[in-house]
Design a protein around this motif. Structure first.
Motif, PDB file in Angstrom:
ATOM      1  N   UNK A 171      -6.802  53.734 -11.037  1.00  0.00           N
ATOM      2  CA  UNK A 171      -7.801  52.683 -11.253  1.00  0.00           C
ATOM      3  C   UNK A 171      -8.725  52.997 -12.432  1.00  0.00           C
ATOM      4  N   UNK A 172      -9.207  54.226 -12.538  1.00  0.00           N
ATOM      5  CA  UNK A 172     -10.110  54.577 -13.633  1.00  0.00           C
ATOM      6  C   UNK A 172      -9.467  54.330 -14.989  1.00  0.00           C
ATOM      7  N   UNK A 173      -8.170  54.605 -15.080  1.00  0.00           N
ATOM      8  CA  UNK A 173      -7.449  54.358 -16.329  1.00  0.00           C
ATOM      9  C   UNK A 173      -7.348  52.860 -16.610  1.00  0.00           C
ATOM     10  N   UNK A 174      -7.127  52.083 -15.572  1.00  0.00           N
ATOM     11  CA  UNK A 174      -6.966  50.633 -15.736  1.00  0.00           C
ATOM     12  C   UNK A 174      -8.259  49.973 -16.207  1.00  0.00           C
ATOM     13  N   UNK A 175      -9.372  50.291 -15.542  1.00  0.00           N
ATOM     14  CA  UNK A 175     -10.615  49.576 -15.846  1.00  0.00           C
ATOM     15  C   UNK A 175     -11.175  49.926 -17.223  1.00  0.00           C
ATOM     16  N   UNK A 176     -10.596  50.917 -17.880  1.00  0.00           N
ATOM     17  CA  UNK A 176     -10.995  51.235 -19.240  1.00  0.00           C
ATOM     18  C   UNK A 176     -10.302  50.367 -20.273  1.00  0.00           C
ATOM     19  N   UNK A 177      -9.390  49.508 -19.844  1.00  0.00           N
ATOM     20  CA  UNK A 177      -8.657  48.620 -20.758  1.00  0.00           C
ATOM     21  C   UNK A 177      -9.416  47.316 -20.962  1.00  0.00           C
ATOM     22  N   UNK A 178      -9.048  46.596 -22.007  1.00  0.00           N
ATOM     23  CA  UNK A 178      -9.730  45.326 -22.306  1.00  0.00           C
ATOM     24  C   UNK A 178      -9.171  44.167 -21.508  1.00  0.00           C
ATOM     25  N   UNK A 179      -7.982  44.351 -20.922  1.00  0.00           N
ATOM     26  CA  UNK A 179      -7.376  43.286 -20.107  1.00  0.00           C
ATOM     27  C   UNK A 179      -6.460  43.904 -19.066  1.00  0.00           C
ATOM     28  N   UNK A 180      -6.444  43.284 -17.878  1.00  0.00           N
ATOM     29  CA  UNK A 180      -5.605  43.758 -16.774  1.00  0.00           C
ATOM     30  C   UNK A 180      -4.947  42.547 -16.137  1.00  0.00           C
ATOM     31  N   UNK A 181      -3.648  42.669 -15.833  1.00  0.00           N
ATOM     32  CA  UNK A 181      -2.910  41.597 -15.169  1.00  0.00           C
ATOM     33  C   UNK A 181      -2.309  42.124 -13.873  1.00  0.00           C
ATOM     34  N   UNK A 182      -2.538  41.394 -12.793  1.00  0.00           N
ATOM     35  CA  UNK A 182      -1.963  41.715 -11.490  1.00  0.00           C
ATOM     36  C   UNK A 182      -0.833  40.742 -11.219  1.00  0.00           C
ATOM     37  N   UNK A 226      -6.325  38.804 -15.007  1.00  0.00           N
ATOM     38  CA  UNK A 226      -5.380  37.736 -14.668  1.00  0.00           C
ATOM     39  C   UNK A 226      -4.632  38.099 -13.396  1.00  0.00           C
ATOM     40  N   UNK A 227      -4.245  37.049 -12.653  1.00  0.00           N
ATOM     41  CA  UNK A 227      -3.429  37.216 -11.441  1.00  0.00           C
ATOM     42  C   UNK A 227      -2.304  36.196 -11.498  1.00  0.00           C
ATOM     43  N   UNK A 252      -8.020  34.615 -15.087  1.00  0.00           N
ATOM     44  CA  UNK A 252      -6.964  33.609 -15.079  1.00  0.00           C
ATOM     45  C   UNK A 252      -6.153  33.784 -13.813  1.00  0.00           C
ATOM     46  N   UNK A 253      -5.892  32.684 -13.093  1.00  0.00           N
ATOM     47  CA  UNK A 253      -5.065  32.718 -11.891  1.00  0.00           C
ATOM     48  C   UNK A 253      -3.941  31.697 -12.066  1.00  0.00           C
ATOM     49  N   UNK A 254      -2.693  32.173 -12.037  1.00  0.00           N
ATOM     50  CA  UNK A 254      -1.551  31.300 -12.299  1.00  0.00           C
ATOM     51  C   UNK A 254      -0.524  31.390 -11.173  1.00  0.00           C
ATOM     52  N   UNK A 255      -0.137  30.245 -10.632  1.00  0.00           N
ATOM     53  CA  UNK A 255       0.932  30.176  -9.636  1.00  0.00           C
ATOM     54  C   UNK A 255       2.229  29.735 -10.306  1.00  0.00           C
ATOM     55  N   UNK A 256       3.321  29.724  -9.542  1.00  0.00           N
ATOM     56  CA  UNK A 256       4.623  29.278 -10.044  1.00  0.00           C
ATOM     57  C   UNK A 256       5.078  30.050 -11.275  1.00  0.00           C
ATOM     58  N   UNK A 257       4.598  31.282 -11.412  1.00  0.00           N
ATOM     59  CA  UNK A 257       4.857  32.058 -12.622  1.00  0.00           C
ATOM     60  C   UNK A 257       5.763  33.246 -12.316  1.00  0.00           C
TER      61      UNK A 257
END
Length: 467
Positions: free
Chosen positions: A204-215, A241-242, A316-321
């Motif tokens: 998690x610490x590595x992730x939150x240091x980024x400018x963007x995260x996508x789940x 984004x999710x 950003x939250x996207x379905x059907x993706x």
């Protein structure tokens, strides 16, 4: 490379001659120690005529450590602990754990049936520490049969010696492994912040240091990670984004008559269906066991609403993706996406990527020497019988949480773990040490016998008038 020396454990040695004798034969050896085999070990513990041993590769019990978020709870009540549904008087119950650790009154005042996930993990560790039958740091490397018993060879963490155990019966509790979709496997295997949800807290610490995260994902784990990152977003200022392939963010169906599908009757009905029909049913039932809890969905919406009071959230939250491809870039990843309903390809970039894409059951490689003794289906999966046995004689090998395709979505359900352990113990002993419920649902599944059309042999011959 020198082959490790084999050490026979629990063996009687001839001290005069220096000859090591074969180890004793246990009645049952469990391989793997998740909640299900730990529950079996706890329920077997008071049975004096049963000699059991449970082997686990890790140094201690840890249940999905990457997802032990502070506020995360189980999705089943505390009664679905390791033993209570089989034996409410067991010393290994969750309530006794609370009593012995001085927490029963705070839990009572809390008035919430759902334990915290970290609390459940502590409970399981508490049980494991009390069981003499449990051995940690025992990585099973092979299982053979010597004509009389199964021979289980294990290696320690150091790998400098092997130990051998013998058993008349096996219970496979190796669980499921993180599943990474094929388009993302190369990215996850390489260095960089592309991870499976199983490693979320560690990275998690590595992730939150980024400018963007996508789940990426549709279920409870994806929702919990998205909510955790949404909560941490103001302190780290990343875009979030999710993406889900599902047509909407499905909530888990939790109505009482639906819960009756987690019953012995429905499992028996499911087993009676053809394999193709079972597969279709599992796909249609995903919201019953792979959905998101209503509380988590509400918490996400409340967090988004609260954020919107001061301005739009960077999310950003996207379905059907559908994720079609992942390409590594200098700063992160390029995602090739496909909108399922609009049938349109599109793309986006992200620096961090979390794949909450679930787990899959498999057959461990160490079983290869005894593969001919195990029953498999056409797809190479365990063909489990009514008592969860997978050997040809239905009396030597059982599986825990590897039978979803034969027994239905109750396979990973913690609430059915004690029931399955009761069935396995009854099959081993030839009696029911714990009463096994045969009927718990009000509804009936399939065509009731009393309404079946009478066979031709039992029908009277039609009269001339009826012709």
């Amino acid at each position: 490379m020198t082959k490790p020396r084999t050490v026979f454990t629990d063996a009687d040695s001839d001290t005069d001659s220096g000859v090591e004798t074969a180890p004793p034969v246990h009645d049952l050896v469990g391989i793997g120690l998740g909640p299900f085999n730990l529950g079996l070990a706890a329920l077997a513990d008071p049975i004096s005529e049963l000699d059991c041993l449970f082997l686990e590769a890790r140094d201690r019990f840890d249940w999905h450590p990457g997802m032990l978020l502070d506020d995360a709870t189980l999705q089943v009540p505390f009664l679905a602990d390791l033993v209570t549904m089989a034996d409410p008087t067991s010393r290994y119950s969750f309530l006794n754990f609370l009593k012995q650790t001085g927490r029963i009154y705070p839990f009572y005042i809390r008035e919430n049936f759902l334990p915290h996930r970290r609390e459940y993990n502590h409970y399981c560790q508490w049980v494991a520490e009390q069981l003499d039958s449990v051995r940690f740091g025992q990585q099973v490397v092979s299982v053979e049969h010597d004509g009389e018993a199964y021979v289980i060879t294990t290696a320690s963490d150091q790998g400098d010696q092997a130990q051998t155990h013998r058993a008349r019966r096996l219970v496979l509790g190796t669980g499921t492994a993180p599943h990474v979709p094929e388009p993302a496997r190369e990215a996850v295997a390489a260095e960089g912040p592309a991870i499976h949800s199983a490693d979320y807290l560690a990275r998690k610490d590595e992730l939150v240091g980024r400018s963007s995260i996508t789940v990426v994902g549709s279920g409870q784990s994806a929702a919990e990670i998205y909510l955790d990152l949404l909560t941490a977003q103001p302190d780290h200022d990343y875009q979030l984004a999710w993406l889900t392939r599902s047509p909407r963010f499905f909530s888990m169906e939790y109505t009482k008559l639906t819960l009756e599908l987690t019953s012995p009757e429905y499992s028996a009905y499911f087993q009676s269906l053809p394999a193709e029909k079972r597969s279709d049913l599992l796909r249609s039932q995903q919201s019953l066991y792979k959905g998101i809890s209503g509380d988590t969905i509400d918490a996400i919406h409340e967090a988004l609403y609260t954020r919107s009071v001061s301005g739009a959230a960077e999310t950003t939250m996207l379905t059907n993706t559908e994720l079609r491809g992942v390409t590594r870039t200098e700063t992160g990843y390029h995602l090739a996406l496909h909108h399922v309903e609009q049938e349109e390809d599109y793309e986006m970039s992200t620096e961090g990527l979390v794949l909450a894409t679930g787990y899959r059951a498999g057959v461990p490689a160490f079983l290869e020497p005894v593969r001919d003794r195990i029953r498999f289906d056409e797809q190479g999966r365990y063909a489990a019988g009514p008592t969860f046995s997978v050997d040809h004689g239905d009396r030597e090998i059982w599986v825990q949480n590897g039978e979803e395709h034969t027994h239905g979505f109750v396979a990973p359900d913690l609430g059915m773990g004690a029931y399955r352990s009761s069935v396995i113990l009854a099959a081993v002993l030839g009696r029911e040490p714990y009463p096994i419920e045969k009927r718990v649902a009000f509804q009936e599944f399939g065509v009731p016998d009393r309404f079946r059309v009478m066979s031709d042999h039992s029908q009277t011959e039609p009269t001339e008038e009826s012709r």
